[in-house]
Design an enzyme around this catalytic site. Structure first.
Site, PDB file in Angstrom:
ATOM      1  N   ALA A  65      69.395  34.957  27.040  1.00 53.61           N
ATOM      2  CA  ALA A  65      70.854  34.950  27.161  1.00 53.61           C
ATOM      3  C   ALA A  65      71.181  35.163  28.635  1.00 53.61           C
ATOM      4  O   ALA A  65      70.369  35.717  29.389  1.00 53.61           O
ATOM      5  CB  ALA A  65      71.433  36.063  26.306  1.00 53.61           C
ATOM      6  N   GLY A 110      66.688  35.303  24.197  1.00 57.33           N
ATOM      7  CA  GLY A 110      67.396  34.315  23.374  1.00 57.33           C
ATOM      8  C   GLY A 110      66.636  33.000  23.236  1.00 57.33           C
ATOM      9  O   GLY A 110      66.851  32.258  22.274  1.00 57.33           O
ATOM     10  N   GLU A 113      64.207  33.633  20.532  1.00 59.58           N
ATOM     11  CA  GLU A 113      65.009  33.721  19.299  1.00 59.58           C
ATOM     12  C   GLU A 113      65.475  32.342  18.842  1.00 59.58           C
ATOM     13  O   GLU A 113      65.512  32.059  17.647  1.00 59.58           O
ATOM     14  CB  GLU A 113      66.200  34.652  19.540  1.00 59.58           C
ATOM     15  CG  GLU A 113      65.764  36.098  19.725  1.00 59.58           C
ATOM     16  CD  GLU A 113      66.887  37.013  20.201  1.00 59.58           C
ATOM     17  OE1 GLU A 113      67.023  38.122  19.681  1.00 59.58           O
ATOM     18  OE2 GLU A 113      67.633  36.613  21.119  1.00 59.58           O
ATOM     19  N   GLU A 133      64.158  42.197  26.339  1.00 55.18           N
ATOM     20  CA  GLU A 133      65.493  42.821  26.400  1.00 55.18           C
ATOM     21  C   GLU A 133      65.474  44.301  26.755  1.00 55.18           C
ATOM     22  O   GLU A 133      66.333  44.768  27.499  1.00 55.18           O
ATOM     23  CB  GLU A 133      66.234  42.630  25.062  1.00 55.18           C
ATOM     24  CG  GLU A 133      66.714  41.209  24.812  1.00 55.18           C
ATOM     25  CD  GLU A 133      65.695  40.344  24.082  1.00 55.18           C
ATOM     26  OE1 GLU A 133      64.495  40.711  24.017  1.00 55.18           O
ATOM     27  OE2 GLU A 133      66.091  39.286  23.568  1.00 55.18           O
TER      28      GLU A 133
HETATM   29  N1  COA Z   1      70.178  34.827  32.759  1.00 55.42           N
HETATM   30  C1  COA Z   1      70.794  34.389  33.866  1.00 55.42           C
HETATM   31  N2  COA Z   1      70.148  33.762  34.867  1.00 55.42           N
HETATM   32  C2  COA Z   1      68.826  33.592  34.726  1.00 55.42           C
HETATM   33  C3  COA Z   1      68.122  34.030  33.606  1.00 55.42           C
HETATM   34  C4  COA Z   1      68.858  34.671  32.567  1.00 55.42           C
HETATM   35  N3  COA Z   1      68.293  35.093  31.450  1.00 55.42           N
HETATM   36  N4  COA Z   1      66.818  33.724  33.746  1.00 55.42           N
HETATM   37  C5  COA Z   1      66.720  33.114  34.933  1.00 55.42           C
HETATM   38  N5  COA Z   1      67.921  33.026  35.531  1.00 55.42           N
HETATM   39  C6  COA Z   1      68.244  32.433  36.829  1.00 55.42           C
HETATM   40  C7  COA Z   1      67.812  33.361  37.954  1.00 55.42           C
HETATM   41  O1  COA Z   1      68.804  34.356  38.196  1.00 55.42           O
HETATM   42  C8  COA Z   1      67.708  32.370  39.090  1.00 55.42           C
HETATM   43  O2  COA Z   1      69.004  32.071  39.568  1.00 55.42           O
HETATM   44  P1  COA Z   1      69.270  31.943  41.159  1.00 55.42           P
HETATM   45  O3  COA Z   1      68.426  30.772  41.565  1.00 55.42           O
HETATM   46  O4  COA Z   1      70.726  31.668  41.229  1.00 55.42           O
HETATM   47  O5  COA Z   1      68.837  33.222  41.754  1.00 55.42           O
HETATM   48  C9  COA Z   1      67.182  31.118  38.410  1.00 55.42           C
HETATM   49  O6  COA Z   1      67.465  31.271  37.023  1.00 55.42           O
HETATM   50  C10 COA Z   1      65.677  30.949  38.563  1.00 55.42           C
HETATM   51  O7  COA Z   1      65.058  32.142  38.113  1.00 55.42           O
HETATM   52  P2  COA Z   1      63.980  32.955  39.001  1.00 55.42           P
HETATM   53  O8  COA Z   1      63.975  34.368  38.504  1.00 55.42           O
HETATM   54  O9  COA Z   1      64.239  32.752  40.465  1.00 55.42           O
HETATM   55  O10 COA Z   1      62.642  32.200  38.601  1.00 55.42           O
HETATM   56  P3  COA Z   1      61.175  32.811  38.550  1.00 55.42           P
HETATM   57  O11 COA Z   1      60.263  31.671  38.304  1.00 55.42           O
HETATM   58  O12 COA Z   1      60.909  33.693  39.713  1.00 55.42           O
HETATM   59  O13 COA Z   1      61.173  33.761  37.242  1.00 55.42           O
HETATM   60  C11 COA Z   1      61.618  34.298  34.938  1.00 55.42           C
HETATM   61  C12 COA Z   1      61.358  33.188  35.973  1.00 55.42           C
HETATM   62  C13 COA Z   1      61.952  33.627  33.617  1.00 55.42           C
HETATM   63  C14 COA Z   1      60.352  35.162  34.765  1.00 55.42           C
HETATM   64  C15 COA Z   1      62.792  35.185  35.417  1.00 55.42           C
HETATM   65  O14 COA Z   1      63.884  34.341  35.773  1.00 55.42           O
HETATM   66  C16 COA Z   1      63.287  36.151  34.382  1.00 55.42           C
HETATM   67  O15 COA Z   1      62.648  37.189  34.173  1.00 55.42           O
HETATM   68  N6  COA Z   1      64.425  35.845  33.717  1.00 55.42           N
HETATM   69  C17 COA Z   1      65.041  36.719  32.768  1.00 55.42           C
HETATM   70  C18 COA Z   1      64.283  36.727  31.467  1.00 55.42           C
HETATM   71  C19 COA Z   1      64.907  37.708  30.495  1.00 55.42           C
HETATM   72  O16 COA Z   1      64.894  38.892  30.676  1.00 55.42           O
HETATM   73  N7  COA Z   1      65.472  37.153  29.404  1.00 55.42           N
HETATM   74  C20 COA Z   1      66.094  37.926  28.375  1.00 55.42           C
HETATM   75  C21 COA Z   1      67.549  38.038  28.639  1.00 55.42           C
HETATM   76  S1  COA Z   1      68.345  38.976  27.366  1.00 55.42           S
END
Ligand code: COA
Length: 259
Positions: A65, A110, A113, A133
């Site tokens: 999400a 999400g 999910e 989460e």
């Molecule tokens: N919500 C909002 N934005 C998200 C996102 C999320 N769940 N997951 C990734 N993004 C965005 C990042 O903020 C980034 O945006 P930016 O370029 O404007 O800074 C872009 O997507 C790329 O992500 P980034 O973190 O730079 O890529 P990465 O390869 O270094 O890492 C992940 C990838 C998936 C490991 C990391 O983005 C992450 O941990 N995301 C959140 C996962 C999470 O906790 N999901 C559950 C949410 S309830």
């Protein structure tokens, strides 16, 4: 509705829906949740669509999400957001046609999910799964605590949710979270192959089978067996049952009509 963050098209009865916000790794915000709801309502009403494939554009399926949207929410906003996601995923789970998740990359929060609300999960070797989460100060919010234990068992689900750890596709296969793992370049071919196999069968029988399995997962064995008997019986009032059995006896392929 003007759809901005999804691509979708249908060919030979197979509708492919692609979540298309790759710069944010296809994180689910309110817009995408609304658009998915709209598109799945249309799919539900379209008798020409027999199977759905859902995937993500770029290197992510869905990275969760949208954290930037959730960051400032209060309790009531959190409840509304969670309820909208949960309703959407229930809509997908109970859609009257099979839904295959073709998981190309991150399926976190999400995203995991969403994959679990689909009927079948095929993952690329590059896919990553997790429910991270608690590391953000929240529980899973789109029914992850409901579906993960059913899929992989109580112990493994608690381990994944309490630790928030990320697992790769092979581990996801080992614990029973997904159906199969394929080379990244084969993902859509394999998903389409499976969709075509499903679409070649009697649509009403496939639909009733999905209904019966979902019902059995949520009800007592005796009630579920009775439910299956009713659907089994209803098949005998379809043209496709007559055609399927006639074709077998005549040693030819059936021509199903979805009625
Ligand atoms: N919500 C909002 N934005 C998200 C996102 C999320 N769940 N997951 C990734 N993004 C965005 C990042 O903020 C980034 O945006 P930016 O370029 O404007 O800074 C872009 O997507 C790329 O992500 P980034 O973190 O730079 O890529 P990465 O390869 O270094 O890492 C992940 C990838 C998936 C490991 C990391 O983005 C992450 O941990 N995301 C959140 C996962 C999470 O906790 N999901 C559950 C949410 S309830």
């Amino acid at each position: 509705m003007d759809i901005k963050r999804l691509l979708y098209s249908t060919e030979d009865g197979i509708c492919t829906v692609t979540i298309n916000n790759p710069d944010a790794l296809n994180a689910l915000n309110s817009l995408i949740i609304n658009e998915l709801g709209f598109v799945f309502d249309k799919i539900a009403k379209d008798d020409s669509i027999l199977v759905v494939i859902i995937t993500g554009a770029g290197r992510s399926f869905v990275a969760g999400a949208d954290i930037s949207e959730m960051a400032d929410m209060d309790q009531i906003e959190g409840e509304l957001f969670g309820a909208r996601g949960a309703l959407l995923f229930r809509k997908i789970e109970t859609l009257s046609k099979p839904v295959i998740a073709a998981i190309n990359g991150f399926a976190l929060g999400g995203g995991c999910e969403l994959a679990m609300a689909c009927d079948i999960r095929i993952a690329s070797q590059k896919a990553k799964f997790g429910q991270p989460e608690v590391s953000l100060g929240i529980t899973p919010g789109f029914s992850g605590t409901v579906r993960l234990p059913k899929l992989i068992g109580n112990s493994m689900a608690k381990e994944m949710i309490f630790t928030g750890k990320i697992i790769d596709a092979n581990e996801a296969l080992r614990v029973g979270l997904i159906n199969s793992v394929v080379e990244p370049h084969d993902l859509m071919t394999k998903a389409l192959e499976m969709a075509k196999m499903i679409a070649s069968n009697a649509p009403v029988a496939v639909r009733y089978s999905k209904e019966a399995i979902n019902y059995a997962l949520e009800n007592r064995t005796e009630t579920a067996a009775e439910f299956e008997t009713r659907l089994f019986a209803k098949c005998f009032s379809t043209e496709d049952q007559k055609e399927g059995m006639k074709a077998f006896l005549e040693k030819r392929k059936p021509r199903f009509k979805n009625r």
